[in-house]
Write an enzyme that holds these catalytic residues in place. Structure first.
Site, PDB file in Angstrom:
ATOM      1  N   ASP A  69     -12.669  -1.296 -24.746  1.00 58.68           N
ATOM      2  CA  ASP A  69     -13.774  -1.070 -25.677  1.00 58.68           C
ATOM      3  C   ASP A  69     -14.608  -2.330 -25.924  1.00 58.68           C
ATOM      4  OD1 ASP A  69     -11.694  -2.311 -27.060  1.00 58.68           O
ATOM      5  OD2 ASP A  69     -11.233  -0.560 -28.260  1.00 58.68           O
ATOM      6  N   ASN A 137      -4.576   3.085 -38.846  1.00 55.84           N
ATOM      7  CA  ASN A 137      -4.848   4.518 -39.000  1.00 55.84           C
ATOM      8  C   ASN A 137      -4.438   5.309 -37.752  1.00 55.84           C
ATOM      9  OD1 ASN A 137      -6.788   3.837 -37.144  1.00 55.84           O
ATOM     10  ND2 ASN A 137      -8.553   4.338 -38.417  1.00 55.84           N
ATOM     11  N   GLU A 144     -10.989   7.056 -33.097  1.00 53.64           N
ATOM     12  CA  GLU A 144     -10.647   7.060 -34.512  1.00 53.64           C
ATOM     13  C   GLU A 144     -10.164   8.452 -34.948  1.00 53.64           C
ATOM     14  OE1 GLU A 144     -10.454   4.363 -36.038  1.00 53.64           O
ATOM     15  OE2 GLU A 144     -12.211   3.073 -35.901  1.00 53.64           O
TER      16      GLU A 144
HETATM   17  C1  F6R Z   1      -8.831  -3.306 -29.167  1.00 53.47           C
HETATM   18  C2  F6R Z   1      -8.523  -1.912 -29.536  1.00 53.47           C
HETATM   19  C3  F6R Z   1      -7.953  -1.562 -30.864  1.00 53.47           C
HETATM   20  C4  F6R Z   1      -6.857  -2.531 -31.322  1.00 53.47           C
HETATM   21  C5  F6R Z   1      -6.324  -2.114 -32.694  1.00 53.47           C
HETATM   22  C6  F6R Z   1      -5.290  -3.109 -33.218  1.00 53.47           C
HETATM   23  O1  F6R Z   1      -9.323  -3.377 -27.849  1.00 53.47           O
HETATM   24  O2  F6R Z   1      -8.765  -1.062 -28.745  1.00 53.47           O
HETATM   25  O3  F6R Z   1      -7.447  -0.250 -30.810  1.00 53.47           O
HETATM   26  O4  F6R Z   1      -5.829  -2.528 -30.386  1.00 53.47           O
HETATM   27  O5  F6R Z   1      -7.374  -2.026 -33.607  1.00 53.47           O
HETATM   28  O6  F6R Z   1      -5.915  -4.347 -33.454  1.00 53.47           O
HETATM   29  P1  F6R Z   1      -5.074  -5.661 -33.812  1.00 53.47           P
HETATM   30  O7  F6R Z   1      -4.283  -5.994 -32.598  1.00 53.47           O
HETATM   31  O8  F6R Z   1      -6.111  -6.707 -34.121  1.00 53.47           O
HETATM   32  O9  F6R Z   1      -4.210  -5.297 -34.976  1.00 53.47           O
END
Ligand code: F6R
Length: 248
Positions: A69, A137, A144
């Site tokens: 992403d 979440n 999401e």
């Molecule tokens: C990042 C992504 C997100 C993160 C998730 C956890 O490329 O796709 O899904 O993996 O938000 O983020 P952290 O590791 O910062 O807790």
């Protein structure tokens, strides 16, 4: 539901070394390995280990990478973009061919076209192993929670929890991007193997629900229960709600 492996480690460092070793095995045993990569805080120690493996002689010149992403509106030179993140933590320190690095372009003039272009990349380079983090979440990539999950690459508004979690990286809240371009659920599930990494107490509930809860679009990671080859790699804190038989 398929069997899902859970590997729990005493420290983030050991967990990251374990994942780095799995990746090293794949890249040293495949002629054209394709890695699906994630950003965020969770994989930083993993990328440090991979950079170390490179310093010890492991080449990445035959590796293709595809990132999950990117923020819409942030270019590769913006310090908060995922493109910048990947170069800072991994690509600038290994011998990967820049032409084999694929990250969605958050600055594309036509985002619909960019989504279709990215789908073609994913179809052309089937992913051997997809690294995932998980949102508090239950999001994976930026898929999401909601009433629908989208199969392919798409632009999505970021959930309020995600905006709150990511605000820590931005100088001012007004600069925070509100949308992201993300790989869809079907593309994530098309990876041959998936490794989901989660560290810390704040991930414990999402980890538990994604492994044991009913499959629901309200917790996108529950869809991983339908995949044949998933490994969760956790530290003690993220595994704290799991039955002990599972987390040992
Ligand atoms: C990042 C992504 C997100 C993160 C998730 C956890 O490329 O796709 O899904 O993996 O938000 O983020 P952290 O590791 O910062 O807790």
């Amino acid at each position: 539901m398929h069997f899902m492996r859970v590997r729990q480690f005493a420290t983030v460092e050991l967990a990251s070394l374990y994942v780095a070793s799995l990746i090293e095995f794949i890249i040293s045993s495949h002629e054209h390995p394709v890695l699906g990569l994630a950003t965020g805080s969770t994989p930083i120690p993993l990328y440090e280990r991979l950079v170390n493996f490179h310093r010890q002689g492991q080449t990445f010149d035959h590796v293709t990478t595809i990132n999950l992403d990117e923020y819409v509106g942030l270019g590769a030179n913006h310090p908060n973009s995922y493109n910048y993140f990947m170069h800072k933590h991994l690509f600038n320190h290994i011998d990967i061919n820049p032409a084999q690095v694929h990250i969605p372009n958050g600055m594309a003039p036509n985002m619909d076209e960019e989504c279709r272009r990215f789908d073609r990349v994913i179809e052309s380079f089937p992913i051997d192993v997809q690294i995932l983090g998980i949102g508090r979440n239950g999001h994976i990539g930026f898929n999401e929670p909601g009433q629908l999950l989208t199969a392919k690459t798409h632009v999505t508004p970021l959930a309020p929890e995600t905006l709150n979690a990511n605000a820590r990286f931005f100088k001012s809240r007004t600069k925070l991007p509100t949308h992201a371009i993300t790989m869809g659920i079907k593309s994530i599930l098309s990876a041959k193997a998936i490794i989901l990494i989660a560290f810390g107490d704040e991930k414990a509930e999402a980890v538990y629900r994604s492994l044991f809860g009913p499959i629901t679009t309200e917790v996108p990671a529950t869809i991983l229960q339908t995949h044949k080859n998933v490994t969760y790699v956790l530290d003690k804190q993220a595994a704290k709600y799991l039955p002990s038989a599972v987390s040992l």
